[in-house]
Design a protein around this motif. Structure first.
Motif, PDB file in Angstrom:
ATOM      1  N   LEU A   1       0.806  -1.214   0.000  1.00 44.92           N
ATOM      2  CA  LEU A   1       0.000   0.000   0.000  1.00 44.92           C
ATOM      3  C   LEU A   1       0.841   1.267   0.000  1.00 44.92           C
ATOM      4  O   LEU A   1       0.387   2.333  -0.410  1.00 44.92           O
ATOM      5  CB  LEU A   1      -0.950  -0.004   1.210  1.00 44.92           C
ATOM      6  N   GLY A   2       2.083   1.155   0.503  1.00 41.97           N
ATOM      7  CA  GLY A   2       2.962   2.320   0.557  1.00 41.97           C
ATOM      8  C   GLY A   2       2.433   3.349   1.535  1.00 41.97           C
ATOM      9  O   GLY A   2       1.852   3.013   2.572  1.00 41.97           O
ATOM     10  N   GLY A   3       2.635   4.603   1.234  1.00 44.87           N
ATOM     11  CA  GLY A   3       2.135   5.662   2.100  1.00 44.87           C
ATOM     12  C   GLY A   3       3.124   6.043   3.173  1.00 44.87           C
ATOM     13  O   GLY A   3       4.316   5.716   3.117  1.00 44.87           O
ATOM     14  N   ASP A   4       2.633   6.737   4.181  1.00 43.75           N
ATOM     15  CA  ASP A   4       3.459   7.262   5.260  1.00 43.75           C
ATOM     16  C   ASP A   4       4.073   6.132   6.077  1.00 43.75           C
ATOM     17  O   ASP A   4       3.379   5.199   6.483  1.00 43.75           O
ATOM     18  CB  ASP A   4       2.605   8.168   6.156  1.00 43.75           C
ATOM     19  N   SER A   5       5.368   6.226   6.345  1.00 42.40           N
ATOM     20  CA  SER A   5       6.071   5.169   7.078  1.00 42.40           C
ATOM     21  C   SER A   5       5.595   5.060   8.515  1.00 42.40           C
ATOM     22  O   SER A   5       5.547   3.961   9.081  1.00 42.40           O
ATOM     23  CB  SER A   5       7.580   5.409   7.040  1.00 42.40           C
ATOM     24  N   LEU A   6       5.223   6.187   9.125  1.00 37.80           N
ATOM     25  CA  LEU A   6       4.747   6.158  10.504  1.00 37.80           C
ATOM     26  C   LEU A   6       3.414   5.434  10.590  1.00 37.80           C
ATOM     27  O   LEU A   6       3.183   4.635  11.506  1.00 37.80           O
ATOM     28  CB  LEU A   6       4.613   7.585  11.040  1.00 37.80           C
ATOM     29  N   VAL A   7       2.548   5.679   9.643  1.00 38.62           N
ATOM     30  CA  VAL A   7       1.253   4.991   9.604  1.00 38.62           C
ATOM     31  C   VAL A   7       1.465   3.497   9.383  1.00 38.62           C
ATOM     32  O   VAL A   7       0.808   2.656  10.009  1.00 38.62           O
ATOM     33  CB  VAL A   7       0.358   5.573   8.493  1.00 38.62           C
ATOM     34  N   GLY A   8       2.414   3.160   8.498  1.00 35.39           N
ATOM     35  CA  GLY A   8       2.719   1.765   8.240  1.00 35.39           C
ATOM     36  C   GLY A   8       3.233   1.054   9.477  1.00 35.39           C
ATOM     37  O   GLY A   8       2.849  -0.088   9.751  1.00 35.39           O
ATOM     38  N   LEU A   9       4.106   1.729  10.234  1.00 37.31           N
ATOM     39  CA  LEU A   9       4.635   1.155  11.467  1.00 37.31           C
ATOM     40  C   LEU A   9       3.510   0.896  12.459  1.00 37.31           C
ATOM     41  O   LEU A   9       3.439  -0.171  13.075  1.00 37.31           O
ATOM     42  CB  LEU A   9       5.671   2.099  12.081  1.00 37.31           C
ATOM     43  N   PHE A  10       2.616   1.863  12.614  1.00 41.57           N
ATOM     44  CA  PHE A  10       1.488   1.710  13.534  1.00 41.57           C
ATOM     45  C   PHE A  10       0.580   0.567  13.083  1.00 41.57           C
ATOM     46  O   PHE A  10       0.111  -0.232  13.904  1.00 41.57           O
ATOM     47  CB  PHE A  10       0.695   3.015  13.615  1.00 41.57           C
ATOM     48  N   PHE A  11       0.345   0.474  11.783  1.00 41.46           N
ATOM     49  CA  PHE A  11      -0.496  -0.575  11.216  1.00 41.46           C
ATOM     50  C   PHE A  11       0.065  -1.963  11.534  1.00 41.46           C
ATOM     51  O   PHE A  11      -0.656  -2.862  12.001  1.00 41.46           O
ATOM     52  CB  PHE A  11      -0.601  -0.364   9.702  1.00 41.46           C
ATOM     53  N   VAL A  12       1.351  -2.140  11.303  1.00 49.02           N
ATOM     54  CA  VAL A  12       2.004  -3.432  11.552  1.00 49.02           C
ATOM     55  C   VAL A  12       2.031  -3.740  13.054  1.00 49.02           C
ATOM     56  O   VAL A  12       1.782  -4.881  13.465  1.00 49.02           O
ATOM     57  CB  VAL A  12       3.432  -3.437  10.972  1.00 49.02           C
ATOM     58  N   ALA A  13       2.323  -2.741  13.863  1.00 46.35           N
ATOM     59  CA  ALA A  13       2.369  -2.937  15.314  1.00 46.35           C
ATOM     60  C   ALA A  13       1.013  -3.374  15.854  1.00 46.35           C
ATOM     61  O   ALA A  13       0.915  -4.303  16.672  1.00 46.35           O
ATOM     62  CB  ALA A  13       2.826  -1.656  16.010  1.00 46.35           C
ATOM     63  N   MET A  14      -0.047  -2.730  15.403  1.00 47.22           N
ATOM     64  CA  MET A  14      -1.385  -3.067  15.884  1.00 47.22           C
ATOM     65  C   MET A  14      -1.825  -4.442  15.399  1.00 47.22           C
ATOM     66  O   MET A  14      -2.485  -5.193  16.129  1.00 47.22           O
ATOM     67  CB  MET A  14      -2.385  -2.002  15.440  1.00 47.22           C
TER      68      MET A  14
END
Length: 248
Positions: A45-58
């Protein structure tokens, strides 16, 4: 000091051990499938790295909480060789059964990652590697600390008989610790905390860069947490694990 129970080969034929291995395989498979799958989805999906980190963490926090709960009554819901080692050091599982769990967890991780690669049309499977500028010692220490916090939480929330009002909430809270650790350590060491979680992607992708870090760090952190919590904080009124064989 806590004695480590060696166990015997007879355990492999006991029905409770067979059931435990089946459930541990299923729960570890589903954990890795969702965990690695979330990382693959974030990359796609790409996008913001911070959002991606939060997504994976959750995603990891949620699936860890549910899979520990699902397997807790049968296999203990370890999902992780470092958790198995930490509980073995505390005398909660024999050495022999721990080895069976390790094999089980690694096979489940490999199967989950192979299936993900097939289902996603051969998308790259993200592997745990150290961030640019981070050396081996920093990576190992990071993984030791993150895994220590995971196992310390497992003992306090799931193992300690005096967990009190937190009884029943252990798997959820442990999952939250995993999510928080990924947010804290993900950009640096990858925040594996789990040799099996790192093994499947490395095997399927053929990329073993820095892989040893994700065995040494988590196993030291998990074993140390089990040793410290079991010896200094748990007060028992019963004998932990029946031992018919030699112990040390």
């Amino acid at each position: 000091m806590v004695k480590i129970a060696l166990g015997t080969g007879r355990e492999a034929t006991q029905i409770d051990c067979i059931h435990a291995l089946i459930v541990e395989f299923i729960c570890t498979f589903l954990f890795v499938f969702a965990g690695v799958g979330s990382a693959m989805a974030a990359d796609k999906l790409g996008g913001d790295s911070l959002v991606g980190l939060f997504f994976v963490a959750m995603a990891h926090a949620l699936v860890v909480a549910v899979m520990i709960s699902a397997g807790f009554r049968i296999s203990g819901g370890h999902l992780n060789p470092a958790v198995t080692l930490g509980l073995c050091v505390g005398g909660h599982i024999t050495v022999f059964r721990s080895i069976l769990y390790w094999i089980d967890q690694l096979l489940a991780s490999a199967a989950a990652c192979a299936l993900l690669k097939y289902l996603t049309g051969g998308l790259t499977t993200p592997v745990h590697t150290l961030a640019s500028g981070m050396d081996y010692s920093q990576g190992v220490i990071m993984e030791i600390i993150l895994t220590f916090s995971l196992l310390f939480s497992v003992y306090a929330l799931c193992v300690d008989p005096k967990k009190g009002f937190l009884d029943g909430l252990g798997p959820l809270l442990v999952g939250l610790v995993v999510g928080a650790n990924i947010m804290a350590g993900g950009p640096f060491s990858g925040a594996s905390m789990n040799p099996a979680r790192s093994f499947g992607p490395a095997l399927v992708s053929g990329n073993w860069t820095d892989h040893w870090v994700y065995w040494v760090g988590p196993l030291i952190g998990g074993g140390l947490a089990g040793l410290i919590y079991e010896n200094f904080f748990i007060v028992r009124s019963h004998v932990p694990l029946p031992r018919e064989d030699e112990t040390f």
